[in-house]
Write an enzyme that holds these catalytic residues in place. Structure first.
Site, PDB file in Angstrom:
ATOM      1  N   CYS A 161      -7.781  29.119 -17.967  1.00 14.89           N
ATOM      2  CA  CYS A 161      -7.757  30.621 -18.380  1.00 14.89           C
ATOM      3  C   CYS A 161      -8.227  30.938 -19.874  1.00 14.89           C
ATOM      4  O   CYS A 161      -8.170  31.882 -20.402  1.00 14.89           O
ATOM      5  CB  CYS A 161      -6.588  31.042 -17.857  1.00 14.89           C
ATOM      6  N   TYR A 210       2.585 -11.625  13.280  1.00 12.89           N
ATOM      7  CA  TYR A 210       3.119 -12.829  12.349  1.00 12.89           C
ATOM      8  C   TYR A 210       4.553 -13.084  12.437  1.00 12.89           C
ATOM      9  O   TYR A 210       5.223 -13.861  11.878  1.00 12.89           O
ATOM     10  CB  TYR A 210       2.884 -12.537  10.718  1.00 12.89           C
ATOM     11  N   CYS A 224      -2.466  32.367 -14.645  1.00 19.70           N
ATOM     12  CA  CYS A 224      -3.668  31.165 -14.700  1.00 19.70           C
ATOM     13  C   CYS A 224      -3.936  30.611 -13.185  1.00 19.70           C
ATOM     14  O   CYS A 224      -3.109  30.148 -12.565  1.00 19.70           O
ATOM     15  CB  CYS A 224      -3.070  29.942 -15.416  1.00 19.70           C
TER      16      CYS A 224
HETATM   17  S1  IVH Z   1       7.193 -11.678   7.584  1.00 20.91           S
HETATM   18  C1  IVH Z   1      11.514 -11.362   8.772  1.00 20.91           C
HETATM   19  N1  IVH Z   1       4.658 -11.846   7.134  1.00 20.91           N
HETATM   20  O1  IVH Z   1       5.461  -7.411   4.274  1.00 20.91           O
HETATM   21  C2  IVH Z   1      10.100 -11.355   8.393  1.00 20.91           C
HETATM   22  N2  IVH Z   1       5.663  -9.868   6.538  1.00 20.91           N
HETATM   23  O2  IVH Z   1       7.586  -6.942   1.982  1.00 20.91           O
HETATM   24  C3  IVH Z   1       9.515 -10.188   8.035  1.00 20.91           C
HETATM   25  N3  IVH Z   1       3.954  -8.116   5.803  1.00 20.91           N
HETATM   26  O3  IVH Z   1       7.952  -5.521   6.215  1.00 20.91           O
HETATM   27  C4  IVH Z   1       7.953 -10.104   7.623  1.00 20.91           C
HETATM   28  N4  IVH Z   1       2.266  -9.378   5.892  1.00 20.91           N
HETATM   29  O4  IVH Z   1       5.659  -5.097   6.861  1.00 20.91           O
HETATM   30  C5  IVH Z   1       5.635 -10.941   7.001  1.00 20.91           C
HETATM   31  N5  IVH Z   1       2.403 -12.104   6.835  1.00 20.91           N
HETATM   32  C6  IVH Z   1       3.346 -11.467   6.633  1.00 20.91           C
HETATM   33  C7  IVH Z   1       3.080 -10.127   6.314  1.00 20.91           C
HETATM   34  C8  IVH Z   1       4.392  -9.405   6.154  1.00 20.91           C
HETATM   35  C9  IVH Z   1       2.445  -8.116   5.458  1.00 20.91           C
HETATM   36  C10 IVH Z   1       4.797  -6.820   5.359  1.00 20.91           C
HETATM   37  C11 IVH Z   1       5.808  -6.398   6.239  1.00 20.91           C
HETATM   38  C12 IVH Z   1       6.926  -6.631   5.541  1.00 20.91           C
HETATM   39  C13 IVH Z   1       6.659  -6.507   4.176  1.00 20.91           C
HETATM   40  C14 IVH Z   1       7.738  -7.042   3.585  1.00 20.91           C
END
Ligand code: IVH
Length: 660
Positions: free
Chosen positions: A401, A216, A421
């Site tokens: 116990c 992502y 125990c």
């Molecule tokens: S964006 C700068 N997109 O959530 C961009 N994070 O609480 C950073 N996570 O560390 C991440 N799904 O491990 C992003 N669709 C998504 C996500 C996502 C899960 C997790 C990721 C991040 C954490 C933050």
């Protein structure tokens, strides 16, 4: 032969992509297995023709000695959180104030662990965990086994991509079922299971765990002439990654709130767990303008779902004894599914909690589970009573116990004070091997209990005598030559643990992980600690009256002192080992190969710097090579390093690591 190997590699990689990325199988499982076996045989006979993106790497088998640290090219940030509509509107207002109205991309927040993947010329060369955001750990060997992560991209480009590794609900259940069979401790949730799997030294373990991925984030999107986040996601898809299909561009807050409502309602229908919704400004130029705070991007935030509640029947209240002797009432529940896991037990904390909430056996009760926390009974639904419910009575004797319980002044908890125990001893023994304590792998709760009942374990020090009964252990059901030798190796390895781990493991009352560290760093070794007294303890920052008293009592307890003597005689380390993971860990005892021309320092200087830090330099890349430093125009050594999955540093990384 080379042709056939190339052909099979292509067929299998293609099939993999169709199955795991596009979700459209093109060949049957039998055909896949047949080709894979043929390829494995050929690769064994003609290893020189094995391709670096061979699908046989998915089977795992590569074993590393320890995790190399990797400095991220750009920090891997986490996200700020919002918890309700008002905070979402505040977030939008802050954006609007700085850069005007924006289009957002809303995404599911996958509950896994984030990963950074580096591809060079379209080949996966490195995968790292987030770690502390600056430095992560090299988990390439495990990530290569994840079938939805391409080993080769559709384009031969250099690129870093980031995303989430997760375990589906189905795989999670299967993994835990296996663990029950093996008497191993269960994973609390899919996220822990995924994290535990990529933290394995032997990649054949991760290969069996059914891990999956969604990508992502593209940290350097502008290098590819991409101008919006949405385009970046489409680009990732084109390269061969799995991008979550439920992404949505939203132009108004109303649309965003609708998306959140929809997924709050529908999250249980997904085959994987999500813990919220991520909201990102779509325009990358605007993202850049908004920038970052010290910890988070200002152009994104995560809406976190509230803790979930479900109703079920409280069938019974039973009591358990913890390692401190505390006796806790626990709810036995009609099994219900909550956030992807089946719940049939929950804590009721203590007598006062049950009384204040008037929980009765037979009640319909609400169970809450928030994130990692163990499920909790939060209220009973009084309107659903029919008069058959039975009131609760706190037990006055230890359920194990049978000795009389003691309620301490100003505490709502009851304790079993019988030193011998069984329940307390077993819990203590389980705690001793746990991760933050001596971290001895392979001892699930059931195994410890079994060894205790068979008389192999009574004191902590008995772990270090188990080697004497190796033959007997091998005869036990569920054990074999390999598992026993792994167990014994892990026990041996634990002798090197630092003083703080040992102090925590010993289960001194009120000495948790943090206090153990404070004591260890203050006293430096066990003998200094044993010679202290209350007056000195109380002067240490963060050590108060309660802890000081407990430690003083403990170090005068004869049984405790005898146990320390026994542990010493088994050769356990009794010193505080300061944390020196920085520069030395990266170089110490590591074998380096330098290839290509280095532009910022000469090879001789580079070798000297490596030696100064405890490493050595050799000339050819073999399985024993730990790190290959690659300069300009590298030759075949580089290719060999990639195919062996060896950690590769470019010159800048090398210099950064030299400088710590
Ligand atoms: S964006 C700068 N997109 O959530 C961009 N994070 O609480 C950073 N996570 O560390 C991440 N799904 O491990 C992003 N669709 C998504 C996500 C996502 C899960 C997790 C990721 C991040 C954490 C933050």
């Amino acid at each position: 032969m080379e042709n056939r190997i190339n052909e099979l590699t292509t067929i299998l990689n293609e099939a993999n992509y169709n199955y795991y990325v596009l979700d459209k199988p093109t060949i049957t499982d039998q055909e896949y297995d047949k080709y894979l076996r043929e390829l494995m045989d050929l690769e064994k006979k003609y290893p020189e023709f094995k391709k670096e993106d061979s699908p046989t790497v998915r089977v795992g088998g590569e074993v590393i000695d320890s995790f190399n640290k990797i400095v991220h090219q750009k920090p891997m940030l986490s996200l700020s959180n919002v918890f309700n509509e008002e905070e979402i509107i505040d977030f939008n207002n802050r954006v609007v104030k700085e850069v005007g109205n924006q289009e957002y991309v809303a995404e599911l927040k996958i509950d896994g662990l984030s990963v950074s993947l580096i591809y060079e010329q379209g080949k996966l060369v490195r995968a790292a965990t987030r770690g502390d955001g600056i430095t992560g750990e090299d988990i390439t060997h495990n990530v290569k086994t994840i079938k939805s992560i391409p080993l080769t991209l559709k384009e031969k480009i250099d690129i870093e991509v980031r995303g989430e590794i997760y375990m589906s609900k189905k795989s999670f259940e299967q993994v835990n079922e296996k663990r029950i069979e093996n008497g191993e401790e269960l994973f609390a949730n899919p996220r822990n299971a995924a994290a535990g799997s990529v933290r394995q030294l032997d990649s054949s373990i991760a290969a069996k765990r059914g891990l999956d991925s969604f990508l992502y984030h593209l940290p350097n999107a502008s290098d590819y002439s991409i101008t919006t986040h949405y385009e970046a996601l489409m680009f990732l898809k084109k390269l061969g990654f799995v991008v979550n299909p439920n992404i949505k561009k939203v132009k108004t807050i109303k649309e965003l709130l609708d998306y959140i409502d929809y997924w709050t309602e529908k999250r249980d229908t997904l085959p994987y767990e999500i813990d919220g919704i991520v909201i990102k400004v779509n325009d990358l130029k605007i993202q850049e303008k908004l920038g970052f705070t010290a910890k988070y991007p200002k152009w994104a935030t995560a809406y976190k779902f509230p803790a979930q509640l479900v109703l079920t029947r409280l069938k019974d209240i039973i009591f358990s004894v913890g390692r401190t002797g505390q006796v806790t009432p626990n709810a036995v529940l009609e099994p219900v599914i909550l956030m992807g896991s089946t719940i049939s037990a929950a804590t009721l904390h203590n007598e006062d909690y049950v009384r204040e909430n008037d929980f009765r056996i037979g009640d319909i009760v609400a169970i809450k589970k928030a994130g990692d926390v163990i499920p909790e009974v939060v209220k009973s639904i009084k309107e659903r009573r029919d008069g058959t419910e039975k009131p609760f009575y706190m037990t006055k004797v230890c359920p194990i116990c049978q000795s009389k319980l003691v309620r301490k002044e100003n505490e709502s908890a009851y304790y079993c004070v019988n030193l011998n125990c069984d329940a307390k001893r077993i819990e203590g023994l389980i705690h001793f091997v746990s991760r933050d304590a001596m971290n001895i792998d392979g001892f699930g709760d059931k195994i410890v209990e079994d060894f205790y009942n068979r008389g192999y374990l009574k004191y902590f020090s008995d772990y270090y005598l188990l080697f004497k009964v190796k033959q007997e252990l091998k005869e036990l059901e569920g054990f074999g030559e390999k598992s026993i030798s792994n167990l014994l190796n892990s026990i041996e390895e634990s002798k090197k643990k630092s003083l703080e781990n040992l102090l925590f493991a010993l289960g001194i009352r009120f000495v948790g992980k943090k206090t153990a560290k404070i004591l260890a760093s203050f006293y430096k070794n066990m003998d200094n600690l044993l010679n202290t007294n209350y007056e000195e303890l109380i002067t240490i920052p963060d050590i108060g009256d309660v802890i000081a008293k407990s430690v003083e009592d403990t170090i005068h307890n004869e049984e405790f002192l005898n146990e320390i003597e026994r542990l010493k005689s088994h050769g356990l380390n009794m010193d505080y080992l300061e944390n020196t993971i920085s520069v030395n860990e990266l170089f110490n005892e590591k074998t380096f190969v330098l290839t290509g021309s280095l532009t910022k320092l000469s090879r001789d200087v580079a070798s000297l710097e490596i030696e100064k830090r405890g490493g050595k330099t050799t000339s050819s890349v073999t399985k024993k090579t730990d790190i290959v430093v690659v300069g300009d125009k590298p030759g075949s050594k580089y290719d060999k390093a990639v195919s062996l999955g060896i950690t590769i540093w470019n010159e800048d990384e090398f210099i950064n690591n030299l400088n710590g």
